[in-house]
Enzyme design. Sequence first.
Site, PDB file in Angstrom:
ATOM      1  N   PHE B 240       8.863 -10.651  -1.738  1.00  0.00           N
ATOM      2  CA  PHE B 240       9.217 -11.006  -0.352  1.00  0.00           C
ATOM      3  C   PHE B 240      10.521 -11.789  -0.297  1.00  0.00           C
ATOM      4  CE2 PHE B 240       4.549 -11.323  -0.998  1.00  0.00           C
ATOM      5  CZ  PHE B 240       4.215 -10.099  -0.460  1.00  0.00           C
ATOM      6  N   ILE B 464       7.260  -4.080  -6.590  1.00  0.00           N
ATOM      7  CA  ILE B 464       6.677  -5.401  -6.314  1.00  0.00           C
ATOM      8  C   ILE B 464       5.514  -5.268  -5.331  1.00  0.00           C
ATOM      9  CG2 ILE B 464       8.871  -6.541  -6.811  1.00  0.00           C
ATOM     10  CD1 ILE B 464       9.277  -6.900  -3.786  1.00  0.00           C
ATOM     11  N   THR B 466       5.554  -2.359  -3.548  1.00  0.00           N
ATOM     12  CA  THR B 466       6.252  -1.540  -2.569  1.00  0.00           C
ATOM     13  C   THR B 466       6.032  -0.050  -2.774  1.00  0.00           C
ATOM     14  OG1 THR B 466       8.047  -2.012  -4.097  1.00  0.00           O
ATOM     15  CG2 THR B 466       8.102  -3.132  -2.002  1.00  0.00           C
ATOM     16  N   GLY B 507      15.162  -0.530  -1.270  1.00  0.00           N
ATOM     17  CA  GLY B 507      14.785  -0.055  -2.597  1.00  0.00           C
ATOM     18  C   GLY B 507      14.351   1.401  -2.635  1.00  0.00           C
ATOM     19  N   ALA B 508      13.399   1.748  -1.782  1.00  0.00           N
ATOM     20  CA  ALA B 508      12.831   3.097  -1.827  1.00  0.00           C
ATOM     21  C   ALA B 508      13.886   4.147  -1.500  1.00  0.00           C
ATOM     22  CB  ALA B 508      11.663   3.199  -0.848  1.00  0.00           C
ATOM     23  N   ASN B 611       5.569   8.194   1.572  1.00  0.00           N
ATOM     24  CA  ASN B 611       4.127   8.203   1.293  1.00  0.00           C
ATOM     25  C   ASN B 611       3.454   7.539   2.477  1.00  0.00           C
ATOM     26  OD1 ASN B 611       1.486   7.182   0.554  1.00  0.00           O
ATOM     27  ND2 ASN B 611       1.992   7.628  -1.580  1.00  0.00           N
ATOM     28  N   GLN B 618       2.480  -1.208   3.964  1.00  0.00           N
ATOM     29  CA  GLN B 618       3.586  -2.174   4.037  1.00  0.00           C
ATOM     30  C   GLN B 618       3.845  -2.604   5.474  1.00  0.00           C
ATOM     31  OE1 GLN B 618       6.900  -0.465   1.591  1.00  0.00           O
ATOM     32  NE2 GLN B 618       7.299  -2.612   1.263  1.00  0.00           N
ATOM     33  N   GLY B 685       9.635  -1.939   4.556  1.00  0.00           N
ATOM     34  CA  GLY B 685       9.046  -3.201   4.094  1.00  0.00           C
ATOM     35  C   GLY B 685       9.229  -4.364   5.042  1.00  0.00           C
ATOM     36  N   GLU B 686      10.273  -4.348   5.821  1.00  0.00           N
ATOM     37  CA  GLU B 686      10.545  -5.477   6.716  1.00  0.00           C
ATOM     38  C   GLU B 686      10.448  -5.109   8.196  1.00  0.00           C
ATOM     39  OE1 GLU B 686      14.250  -5.961   4.660  1.00  0.00           O
ATOM     40  OE2 GLU B 686      13.708  -7.972   4.002  1.00  0.00           O
TER      41      GLU B 686
END
Lengths: 166, 725
Positions: B240, B464, B466, B507-508, B611, B618, B685-686
């Site tokens: 995070f 992490i 993710t 990242g992804a 996915n 997430q 993620g965010e």
Amino acid sequence: MTVNGEERSLDLDPRTSLLDALRDDLRLTGTKKGCDHGQCGACTVLVNGRRINSCLTLAAMHDGDEITTIEGLGAEDNLNELQAAFVECDGFQCGYCTPGQIMSATGMLNEAAEGMPSHVSADLNDGVDLSDAEIAERMSGNLCRCSAYPFIRKAISSVATKEAAE
Amino acid sequence: MNKHLKMDAPQPRVLDETRQGILGKGISRTEGPKKVSGSATYAGDNHPDGMAHGVLLRAGITKGKVTGFDESAAQKIDGYVGLFHGPKFIRNNAQGMADEAPVQPDCEVHYHSQPIGLVVAETFEAARDAALAIKVSYDEEGALVDPKSAPQEDQGGPDVGDLEADMGRADVTVDEIYTTEAQVSAAMELHGSVAQWNDGKLLLQSSLQMLKFNRNEIADSLGIDPENVRILAPYVGGGFGSKLGIGADAVSAAIAARDLGRPVRVIMPRQTVFDAVLRRTETEQRVRLGARSDGTITSIGHDDLVSNLEGEGFAEPTSQASQFLYAAPNRKMQQTVSRNHRTPSGSVRAPGEAVGMLGLEVAMDELAERLGMCPVKLRLQNVPERDPDSGVPFTAHSLTEALKRGAQEFGWKDRKANGARREGEWLIGMGVASAARKNMLLPAKARVTLDGDKAVVETDMTDIGTGSYTIFAQITAEALGLPIENVEVRLADTDYPEASGSGGSFGASSTGSAVFLACQSIREEIAAKCGANDFTLKDGQVTAGGKTTALSDLLDAPLSAVGEIEKGQTSEDHLSSGFGAHFAEVAVNEVSGEVRVRRMLGVFGAGRILNEKTAKSQLVGGMIWGIGAALTEEAAHDPRTGHIITRDLANYHVASHADVPEQIDTILLEERDDYANPIQAKGVGELGISGAGAAVLNAIYNACGVRVRSFPATPDKVMAGLDAM
């Protein structure tokens, strides 16, 4: 003490917590340290069938006790029903609190089967119906910062429902 | 054969043409069985032979100099090994992507509980005891710890049109101050490292998010060549933002291990994580909105005061989303940074949006109220055509669809007037907020090797929580036409090609693009071997010209390629962002002021979903962080020393099971972002946290008519509002 069915004899510093004995001396690192203060639940194990925070108890207090850790449930290639349900329901992301969640859920399902009421039970003597609210209340000692909570409860509920049907 | 792509133009949707049908599917995490059986090894689970245990020694003052350490009592402790300190020790974690050593203050202390040394012993118990036994002497200096009275730096910001003049002309205005308290990442895994040296080379097992940067950070801290550092982080127990840069655990463990010639483990206790890992700054935000009576917004102002320690380049980009979320000709966003001696601040999940959108989106609710307008309609009416600041067009933009779809699915039409819905002593209300999180592309590399019908992916990218292991396997299986079981993903080893690392929701899509490009290169070689440009790959077989051949028959040697992506012209001439809409229903207890979230819905457009299962997890996780930000999370500082008082998980309240309703759902809109990257994906993620807390706060207002502007909206603040009514 007996750990996952195996008798273990340890010569420890009396200050060693059960958690550190499991992790550092027995090298059973599936049990995690998240706070060392009984606040997060990542270190939950079963002692004589009851769930406890292994960071809040000294190893020396468990002479002769029977300890079950995540390694005692099911291995990577032989998951038990609850472990498999966590994978299927995505009941984790980083996976760090997961052994504690699963051990806590294992203990919690036993408690419910014994009819132990919780703060949200409508009746203290009328058995336990493991609704989402009941599971949430009983699992609130286990924090998950990824916040997989709804999926953790779905996993637990799927196993509880199956057990109830049997 | 390697493939490099600079993202200068939109890319074809290759992954919509492939036939394996695995990408996007909600398959279970491939590393899941390891995590549920306790066999996934996190940094602190490593225990090399001969390992010594280190406990960080921390300053007992806020500002000044360490003048001496008295080890005499510690030396009497059985198993005591020694004390380490000196000019290479770091003051705090490196900021994200710093790529160099953080401040190394030598004997200076700049904030309370700053790590100043490492105590090493044969056992953890002895090290902990010895750390308490060491007496430290100081020359103490006065410290400023109040962000309001400490020196302030003007950091500027967008200033377009004439906000002040327009606010004077506007039919309806909002001009309010919103405050947020400091927050922390509180990843469940404690920050920790195991360091060992072999032939002058450091092997570091550490809980970190961005290994290529971390390698340079640790090497620079120690004064050694990065070539002599190898970092492994196959499993990271949440980050995070807190594990973007190396911390005192890593540097001190490496120093002690080198000196002692044996491995050393340092794991920060939870309290040290609160004290010495970068927190999210507290903010004071002035939000100004001006609108015509028909609901057209003409002015958006979002000024903020944040804080950080001298020498830290990071400042929470509070108004980031306010800069492009809504249209308005007059815009002014001024940032001010207070330089004080609290624990330094850095990135915590969605830096900027996580707190900035609480201010902006609650102000939007206030504007809707003052206009007598539906808050969903107000937002819909002000969705911009182009980026209001730069004038460039947006890429795929789903805010309108998310608001409309969400309103319909959530039952928004049943929302009642403020305070009009009651169940006993509970008042029920609904709230809405927009979601936005800017999308980024970072340089990334990955290697894919195809041997027959089996592939291996290698990159120093981290997972992490993710889903990197799973989605890289899916991308590879899809692009090369393989069963997912035939793809092995190896991550988080600095010996592998350098990835983006995990952070900023990039990242992804960044490293996933590198994986895809490597696969593309292999596809081109397969095409050459088949002598056909038109071919399909599925289940380990290639079909070309009506003929089907097993890949294992076609390939006589393994094919290996490194894919590499970097941003280009598309990020200059377009603005790419994830968008969405949050809806929340809460119950407010009129006796106690307690707020219970009853249900939430988030609708998101984030490009191609890689996915469905892990993306939803997430997003829901982010929404739950929104509940924490709105209702409970607060790192309180001692007004005398600046020390964080709520420095454990009993006093800093992250959401627990009981705080989270059963009904917390997401809808993922079908979207492709052709300008973002060659896999058309954006980060998730965010996006889930961005705006989520504002929906909860706006629901409180609808439930009981109390407008809380000091977040979190704890019961005392809600009660004060109820009492005043």
